[in-house]
Design an enzyme around this catalytic site. Sequence first.
Site, PDB file in Angstrom:
ATOM      1  N   HIS A   1       0.956  -1.088   0.237  1.00 18.00           N
ATOM      2  CA  HIS A   1      -0.074   0.024   0.005  1.00 18.00           C
ATOM      3  C   HIS A   1       0.717   1.358   0.079  1.00 18.00           C
ATOM      4  O   HIS A   1       1.498   1.492   0.806  1.00 18.00           O
ATOM      5  CB  HIS A   1      -0.835   0.112   1.040  1.00 18.00           C
TER       6      HIS A   1
ATOM      7  N   LYS B   1       2.543  -0.188  15.098  1.00 21.96           N
ATOM      8  CA  LYS B   1       3.971  -0.395  15.211  1.00 21.96           C
ATOM      9  C   LYS B   1       4.534  -1.431  16.144  1.00 21.96           C
ATOM     10  O   LYS B   1       5.864  -1.834  15.846  1.00 21.96           O
ATOM     11  CB  LYS B   1       4.577   0.986  16.022  1.00 21.96           C
TER      12      LYS B   1
ATOM     13  N   TYR C   1      -8.916   4.978   8.038  1.00 27.91           N
ATOM     14  CA  TYR C   1      -8.871   5.479   9.485  1.00 27.91           C
ATOM     15  C   TYR C   1      -9.847   6.559   9.774  1.00 27.91           C
ATOM     16  O   TYR C   1      -9.886   7.788   9.276  1.00 27.91           O
ATOM     17  CB  TYR C   1      -7.643   6.148  10.253  1.00 27.91           C
TER      18      TYR C   1
ATOM     19  N   PRO D   1      -2.477   0.104  19.205  1.00 32.48           N
ATOM     20  CA  PRO D   1      -2.182  -0.527  17.602  1.00 32.48           C
ATOM     21  C   PRO D   1      -2.611   0.656  16.737  1.00 32.48           C
ATOM     22  O   PRO D   1      -2.263   0.314  15.463  1.00 32.48           O
ATOM     23  CB  PRO D   1      -3.233  -1.651  17.685  1.00 32.48           C
TER      24      PRO D   1
ATOM     25  N   TYR E   1       4.697   6.599   9.352  1.00 36.46           N
ATOM     26  CA  TYR E   1       3.854   5.411   9.280  1.00 36.46           C
ATOM     27  C   TYR E   1       4.513   4.132   8.281  1.00 36.46           C
ATOM     28  O   TYR E   1       4.470   3.017   8.811  1.00 36.46           O
ATOM     29  CB  TYR E   1       2.679   5.744   8.372  1.00 36.46           C
TER      30      TYR E   1
HETATM   31  P1  RFL Z   1       4.252 -11.897  20.907  1.00 35.68           P
HETATM   32  O1  RFL Z   1       3.768 -12.008  19.725  1.00 35.68           O
HETATM   33  O2  RFL Z   1       3.314 -11.565  22.140  1.00 35.68           O
HETATM   34  O3  RFL Z   1       5.272 -13.211  21.258  1.00 35.68           O
HETATM   35  C1  RFL Z   1       5.457 -13.754  22.479  1.00 35.68           C
HETATM   36  C2  RFL Z   1       5.462 -15.032  22.706  1.00 35.68           C
HETATM   37  O4  RFL Z   1       5.841 -15.642  23.945  1.00 35.68           O
HETATM   38  C3  RFL Z   1       5.066 -16.358  24.304  1.00 35.68           C
HETATM   39  N1  RFL Z   1       5.279 -16.741  25.680  1.00 35.68           N
HETATM   40  C4  RFL Z   1       5.972 -17.536  26.450  1.00 35.68           C
HETATM   41  N2  RFL Z   1       6.683 -18.569  25.924  1.00 35.68           N
HETATM   42  C5  RFL Z   1       7.515 -19.363  26.925  1.00 35.68           C
HETATM   43  N3  RFL Z   1       7.442 -19.146  28.201  1.00 35.68           N
HETATM   44  C6  RFL Z   1       6.454 -18.231  28.701  1.00 35.68           C
HETATM   45  N4  RFL Z   1       6.449 -18.368  30.051  1.00 35.68           N
HETATM   46  C7  RFL Z   1       5.906 -17.444  27.885  1.00 35.68           C
HETATM   47  N5  RFL Z   1       4.845 -16.356  27.927  1.00 35.68           N
HETATM   48  C8  RFL Z   1       4.650 -15.954  26.765  1.00 35.68           C
HETATM   49  C9  RFL Z   1       3.693 -16.405  23.909  1.00 35.68           C
HETATM   50  O5  RFL Z   1       2.853 -17.468  23.822  1.00 35.68           O
HETATM   51  C10 RFL Z   1       4.216 -15.709  22.513  1.00 35.68           C
HETATM   52  O6  RFL Z   1       3.986 -16.942  21.461  1.00 35.68           O
HETATM   53  O7  RFL Z   1       5.397 -10.916  21.280  1.00 35.68           O
HETATM   54  P2  RFL Z   1       6.527 -10.201  20.128  1.00 35.68           P
HETATM   55  O8  RFL Z   1       7.090 -11.292  19.545  1.00 35.68           O
HETATM   56  O9  RFL Z   1       7.301  -9.241  21.027  1.00 35.68           O
HETATM   57  O10 RFL Z   1       5.732  -9.601  19.180  1.00 35.68           O
HETATM   58  C11 RFL Z   1       4.930  -8.424  19.301  1.00 35.68           C
HETATM   59  C12 RFL Z   1       3.630  -8.457  18.361  1.00 35.68           C
HETATM   60  O11 RFL Z   1       2.899  -9.531  18.466  1.00 35.68           O
HETATM   61  C13 RFL Z   1       2.755  -7.164  18.963  1.00 35.68           C
HETATM   62  O12 RFL Z   1       3.491  -5.998  18.820  1.00 35.68           O
HETATM   63  C14 RFL Z   1       1.840  -6.740  17.767  1.00 35.68           C
HETATM   64  O13 RFL Z   1       0.801  -7.952  17.507  1.00 35.68           O
HETATM   65  C15 RFL Z   1       1.094  -5.490  18.051  1.00 35.68           C
HETATM   66  N6  RFL Z   1       0.023  -5.035  17.035  1.00 35.68           N
HETATM   67  C16 RFL Z   1       0.338  -4.689  15.783  1.00 35.68           C
HETATM   68  N7  RFL Z   1       1.636  -4.173  15.375  1.00 35.68           N
HETATM   69  C17 RFL Z   1       2.071  -3.996  14.012  1.00 35.68           C
HETATM   70  O14 RFL Z   1       3.411  -3.783  13.830  1.00 35.68           O
HETATM   71  N8  RFL Z   1       1.267  -3.655  13.246  1.00 35.68           N
HETATM   72  C18 RFL Z   1      -0.130  -3.994  13.314  1.00 35.68           C
HETATM   73  O15 RFL Z   1      -0.799  -3.516  12.290  1.00 35.68           O
HETATM   74  C19 RFL Z   1      -0.280  -4.320  14.567  1.00 35.68           C
HETATM   75  N9  RFL Z   1      -1.716  -4.519  14.936  1.00 35.68           N
HETATM   76  C20 RFL Z   1      -1.196  -5.419  17.097  1.00 35.68           C
HETATM   77  C21 RFL Z   1      -2.307  -4.778  15.940  1.00 35.68           C
HETATM   78  C22 RFL Z   1      -1.650  -6.195  17.863  1.00 35.68           C
HETATM   79  C23 RFL Z   1      -3.005  -6.214  18.223  1.00 35.68           C
HETATM   80  N10 RFL Z   1      -3.444  -7.223  19.537  1.00 35.68           N
HETATM   81  C24 RFL Z   1      -4.224  -8.104  19.404  1.00 35.68           C
HETATM   82  C25 RFL Z   1      -2.809  -6.795  20.859  1.00 35.68           C
HETATM   83  C26 RFL Z   1      -3.473  -5.055  16.274  1.00 35.68           C
HETATM   84  C27 RFL Z   1      -4.084  -5.908  17.470  1.00 35.68           C
HETATM   85  C28 RFL Z   1      -5.390  -6.120  17.438  1.00 35.68           C
HETATM   86  C1  PHB Z   2      -4.434  -4.487  10.919  1.00 38.53           C
HETATM   87  O1  PHB Z   2      -4.569  -4.639   9.478  1.00 38.53           O
HETATM   88  O2  PHB Z   2      -4.744  -5.395  11.763  1.00 38.53           O
HETATM   89  C2  PHB Z   2      -4.434  -3.131  11.331  1.00 38.53           C
HETATM   90  C3  PHB Z   2      -3.887  -2.099  10.431  1.00 38.53           C
HETATM   91  C4  PHB Z   2      -3.646  -1.001  11.023  1.00 38.53           C
HETATM   92  C5  PHB Z   2      -3.648  -0.758  12.271  1.00 38.53           C
HETATM   93  C6  PHB Z   2      -3.711  -1.890  13.354  1.00 38.53           C
HETATM   94  C7  PHB Z   2      -4.064  -3.120  12.869  1.00 38.53           C
HETATM   95  O3  PHB Z   2      -3.122   0.497  12.733  1.00 38.53           O
END
Ligand code: RFL
Ligand code: PHB
Length: 400
Positions: free
Chosen positions: A72, A297, A201, A293, A385
Amino acid sequence: MHTQVGIVGAGPAGLLLGHLLHLNGIDSVILENRSREYVIDRVRAGVLEQGTVELMSAMGVGARLQAQGLRHEGLYLSFQGERHHINMAEHTGGKAITIYGQNEVVKDLIDARIVTSRPLHFEVENVAVHDVTSECPRITYRSNGRDEQLTCDFIAGCDGFHGICRPSIPSGTLTFYERSYPFGWLGILAEASPSSEELVYTYHERGFALFSMRSPTITRLYLQVPPEENIAHWSDEAIWNEMLARMATKDGWKPNVGPIIQKGVTPMRSFVAAPMRHGRMFLAGDSAHIVPPTGAKGLNLAASDVLVLARALREFYRGGSTEWLDRYSDVCLRRVWKAQRFSWWMTSTLHRFPDGNPFDRQRQIADLDYLTGSRAAMTSLAEQYVGLPLEVPLSSVGIA
Ligand code: RFL
Ligand code: PHB
């Protein structure tokens, strides 16, 4: 058993780090407490910065991302019933973001790990870290009904916000910076073709809404809701009514409606733990910091942290230098704080605050009006972004 780097957590941070270390001939063991299926099915992020895409491609794990990711070059900001386009590529010398689900990233990295034959253990229990301020830190855990001990040169705490690594550090050692928000996001995946080619957004009187996607047949949508909202209180019909009420624009644009195949509520929080290191244990990704979110980032910060950590470990194993290990936290936190500021600003500008008064709402509209009318403001949004520059070059980990 002994390994050079014991990695706790097989999310994006742990898996990317494991592969970067592999490419540099450094061995690691990855321990994950969930099952492989759970980790692959978990629906989370979708937006990859240009630098994250370049990193994965240079690591040799970008083939499916290149083939199936949706590039995009722009996005829409919608307010007062009108969509305003921001061409990010035009403002950043051709940079873009790529839509590719985090679960796909994780799947690709697990597949790549398995090809290397290096250890990745799922469903481990009772993970605990010990002696992290000594020369020989240990991880104990239970796997397949047996108690195990792993001695390491270093431990990487990649276990997310609810993991055990950060809480194992004695209280008073780290400083925590935190802000919670008086709302959360209700997110859905729907079997509906995306009605816009780019993200939308929306700032609306009824609250924030976000239009995104995962593929040419799957739409991903979010709604601002109260922070502890019970998803059971939302029928599919109520979700669609609210989505359409907030997103539909005067020119007739609205998301396509279709069967909802996944839904959930996420709280919103800004959090930083500093420093991102204690002795020989290094925190990376969500274990050290959380962003709301709105700026997309979180996953990208996890990637930039482990790139710096891989560089530091490579320098250590190549010549014994601890210079980059000692700089790890400061180098990461510079970028983390800029992403924190951006995510806070996107969140504050686009959400309806329960205690906001008419002055606050007019100020938000003025912010968006200025943003969509000023080249300087659009450039600022676009460069943040698509992702600020990575703090270390890919060549510093031998992959460019
Ligand atoms: P994770 O992905 O939470 O992975 C951590 C892993 O550690 C495991 N764990 C353990 N393993 C062993 N022993 C233990 N005691 C443990 N405790 C936990 C967990 O099961 C897991 O597998 O962290 P990591 O690797 O630092 O990654 C971070 C990302 O997952 C997170 O920042 C993003 O998902 C945030 N986020 C977004 N980030 C973006 O860059 N772009 C996006 O568009 C975006 N959208 C989002 C998001 C997060 C969202 N939610 C659900 C929080 C949208 C949403 C809705
Ligand atoms: C997504 O596609 O899940 C998404 C996109 C933009 C955001 C957060 C999540 O800012």
